[in-house]
Design a protein around this motif. Structure first.
Motif, mmCIF file in Angstrom:
data_model
loop_
_atom_site.group_PDB
_atom_site.id
_atom_site.type_symbol
_atom_site.label_atom_id
_atom_site.label_comp_id
_atom_site.label_asym_id
_atom_site.label_seq_id
_atom_site.Cartn_x
_atom_site.Cartn_y
_atom_site.Cartn_z
ATOM 1 N N ALA A 89 0.835 -1.207 0.000
ATOM 2 C CA ALA A 89 0.000 0.000 0.000
ATOM 3 C C ALA A 89 0.866 1.252 0.000
ATOM 4 C CB ALA A 89 -0.929 -0.015 1.212
ATOM 5 N N LEU A 90 1.936 1.224 0.798
ATOM 6 C CA LEU A 90 2.853 2.362 0.850
ATOM 7 C C LEU A 90 3.533 2.585 -0.496
ATOM 8 C CD1 LEU A 90 4.343 4.527 2.494
ATOM 9 C CD2 LEU A 90 6.002 2.775 3.148
ATOM 10 N N LEU A 91 3.966 1.495 -1.139
ATOM 11 C CA LEU A 91 4.635 1.626 -2.436
ATOM 12 C C LEU A 91 3.691 2.195 -3.498
ATOM 13 C CD1 LEU A 91 6.649 -1.734 -2.515
ATOM 14 C CD2 LEU A 91 7.553 0.575 -2.152
ATOM 15 N N ALA A 111 12.462 1.387 -9.838
ATOM 16 C CA ALA A 111 12.878 1.093 -8.462
ATOM 17 C C ALA A 111 11.687 0.587 -7.645
ATOM 18 C CB ALA A 111 13.480 2.338 -7.819
ATOM 19 N N ILE A 112 10.542 1.236 -7.793
ATOM 20 C CA ILE A 112 9.344 0.792 -7.076
ATOM 21 C C ILE A 112 8.925 -0.596 -7.545
ATOM 22 C CG2 ILE A 112 6.912 1.250 -6.648
ATOM 23 C CD1 ILE A 112 8.735 3.134 -5.169
ATOM 24 N N ALA A 113 9.006 -0.838 -8.861
ATOM 25 C CA ALA A 113 8.644 -2.154 -9.394
ATOM 26 C C ALA A 113 9.543 -3.235 -8.801
ATOM 27 C CB ALA A 113 8.752 -2.150 -10.919
ATOM 28 N N PRO A 172 -2.061 8.959 -11.551
ATOM 29 C CA PRO A 172 -1.937 8.997 -10.081
ATOM 30 C C PRO A 172 -3.201 8.490 -9.369
ATOM 31 C CG PRO A 172 -1.080 11.016 -11.024
ATOM 32 C CD PRO A 172 -1.752 10.287 -12.143
ATOM 33 N N GLY A 173 -4.363 8.759 -9.939
ATOM 34 C CA GLY A 173 -5.602 8.283 -9.338
ATOM 35 C C GLY A 173 -5.692 6.768 -9.316
ATOM 36 N N ALA A 174 -5.205 6.106 -10.379
ATOM 37 C CA ALA A 174 -5.209 4.644 -10.415
ATOM 38 C C ALA A 174 -4.269 4.074 -9.363
ATOM 39 C CB ALA A 174 -4.813 4.159 -11.810
ATOM 40 N N PHE A 175 -3.087 4.681 -9.220
ATOM 41 C CA PHE A 175 -2.145 4.216 -8.196
ATOM 42 C C PHE A 175 -2.723 4.413 -6.793
ATOM 43 C CE2 PHE A 175 1.509 5.253 -11.297
ATOM 44 C CZ PHE A 175 1.453 3.975 -11.819
ATOM 45 N N ALA A 176 -3.345 5.560 -6.562
ATOM 46 C CA ALA A 176 -3.924 5.837 -5.241
ATOM 47 C C ALA A 176 -5.056 4.873 -4.928
ATOM 48 C CB ALA A 176 -4.426 7.282 -5.185
#
Length: 429
Positions: A89-91, A111-113, A172-176
């Motif tokens: 969730a944090l990532l 890096a996140i992946a 960004p909305g999809a990630f959130a």
């Protein structure tokens, strides 16, 4: 409350929570997959760059999977699952922040992946082990099958919602949204009744390492045969993201619309396969061999399908067989292995799945480019069919060897009972 046989896992309070949370989480995950691919593609304009992001997520499972299995067998699965979901969730939240900053490079995304792949590798075996604790051994096959249906439904729903959320709220909305979806799992885990969990025994002090897991898997011929068959069919037998695109663009001349229709047909097939597996009381090895044979044979036929309709019709049994095969392998590998090694067996299966995806996609791509999509499908189907026949022969030999060993043990005479030692009476003084 009475439930039909196909839905018998839902009689468990904890599984009902788990099923809802799983559907929500998978939906969010597929929203993020599409958003990530779209963002990388918009930055680089390169499909290869998109593929690199997928590799970075899959690679840790192949390299770190055994250590994830050790963690699953040593620590309480419930808490490992909760920790993993919290980190994911944090990532996803960090991805939303990066995307909102209108990035011009992909280093942060990669890096996140990679970190997300590491978290998945270290916690997925605990996730599988915890799933077994939620339903217990009598309903494990049904729980896994219903999980396949939920996974297919979540994939379709997530891809559909991504098409709505991204135009309205942006990437960004999809990630959130995905970040919030992980909270559903955390809430479900918190609301579960501990007394209704079917706890598996932890690893013994002398069998807690990676070596013990490898020793068990390599010493189990049935597991090796099942994993070998799963690898061949997972790599050459159903990497249809590649072959469906190649057939649509090439021999079938169906374009992007045809590829979309084939993707829907494949998704429907996975749902049908999950429903069939859930309706069965048992998933024996015989079913594994039948579905593997069917998958290879129909794949060969799909290579000579003259039009889009017949090719799409072939997708239904192939996709259904793939789900039944996966569910059977997962069920048999878990139920036939001791509880204190369950996490490491699940990790080994995850490594096989990751390796088959990493090898199969490029291999089928090369075959399609060099031999043509039709020949690639026929050739790969023939290899899959041969693997099914070889697996049937290998399992028959294992069964005969076990029967012979049992017969020899039964024929051996029982050891003679020890004679009692006479007690000497004291001599009269």
């Amino acid at each position: 409350m009475a439930f039909p046989v196909m839905l018998r896992s839902l009689r468990h309070h904890n599984y009902r929570l788990w099923a809802v949370a799983d559907l929500v989480s998978i939906t969010g995950t597929w929203m993020q997959v599409l958003a990530m691919n779209w963002l990388i593609l918009s930055i680089t304009g390169s499909a290869t760059s998109v593929g690199l992001g997928l590799v970075l997520q899959a690679l840790p499972t192949m390299l770190l999977g055994p250590w994830g299995g050790v963690i699953a067998d040593r620590l309480p699965a419930r808490y490992v699952v909760a920790a993993g979901q919290a980190v994911q969730a944090l990532l996803s939240g960090v991805l939303a922040v990066i995307a909102a900053g209108d990035p011009s490079g992909t280093a942060g995304l990669y890096a996140i992946a990679l970190v997300s792949g590491v978290v998945t590798a270290m916690t997925s075996p605990a996730l599988g082990r915890f799933g077994a604790e939620v339903v217990g051994p009598e309903d494990l096959s049904n729980g896994l099958a219903l999980g396949s249906v939920l996974s297919s439904g979540g994939r379709i729903l997530g891809m559909s919602l991504a098409g709505v959320v991204i135009p309205i709220a942006g990437v960004p909305g999809a990630f959130a949204t995905n970040s919030v979806s992980f909270l559903g799992v955390l809430v479900a885990v918190a609301l579960m009744r501990p007394r209704e969990l079917h706890a598996l025994p932890p690893a013994e002090p002398g069998e807690r390492g990676v070596t013990a897991g490898f020793r068990y898997v390599l010493g189990s011929p049935r597991l090796l045969i099942m994993f070998g068959l799963a690898f061949v069919l997972g790599s050459l037998g159903r990497n249809y993201q590649v072959t469906m695109a190649a057939m649509s663009q090439g021999p079938l001349d169906a374009g992007a619309g045809g590829y979309g229709a084939l993707s829907v047909a494949f998704a429907v097939g996975t749902v049908l396969g999950g429903v069939y597996a859930a309706s069965r009381a048992r998933l024996p090895l015989r079913l594994l061999l039948i579905t593997a044979t069917l998958c290879g044979a129909v794949q060969m036929l799909s290579g000579v399908a003259p039009n889009l309709l017949l090719f799409g019709a072939a997708m239904l049994p192939i996709a259904a067989s793939a789900v039944v095969l996966d569910t059977t392998v997962s069920t048999r590998s878990q139920l036939d292995s001791p509880g204190h090694l369950r996490g490491r067996v699940i990790a080994a299966q995850g490594m096989v799945g990751a390796a088959s995806g990493a090898v199969g996609g490029p291999a089928l791509g090369v075959l399609c480019d060099t031999l043509g999509p039709r020949t690639a499908l026929v050739s790969a189907g023939a290899v899959s069919l041969a693997a099914a026949v070889a697996a049937a022969y290998g399992l028959a030999r294992v069964r005969r060897a076990r029967a012979a060993a049992a017969a020899r043990a039964a024929a051996q005479p029982a050891p003679a009972a020890a004679q009692p030692v006479p007690v000497l009476a004291a001599e009269p003084g």
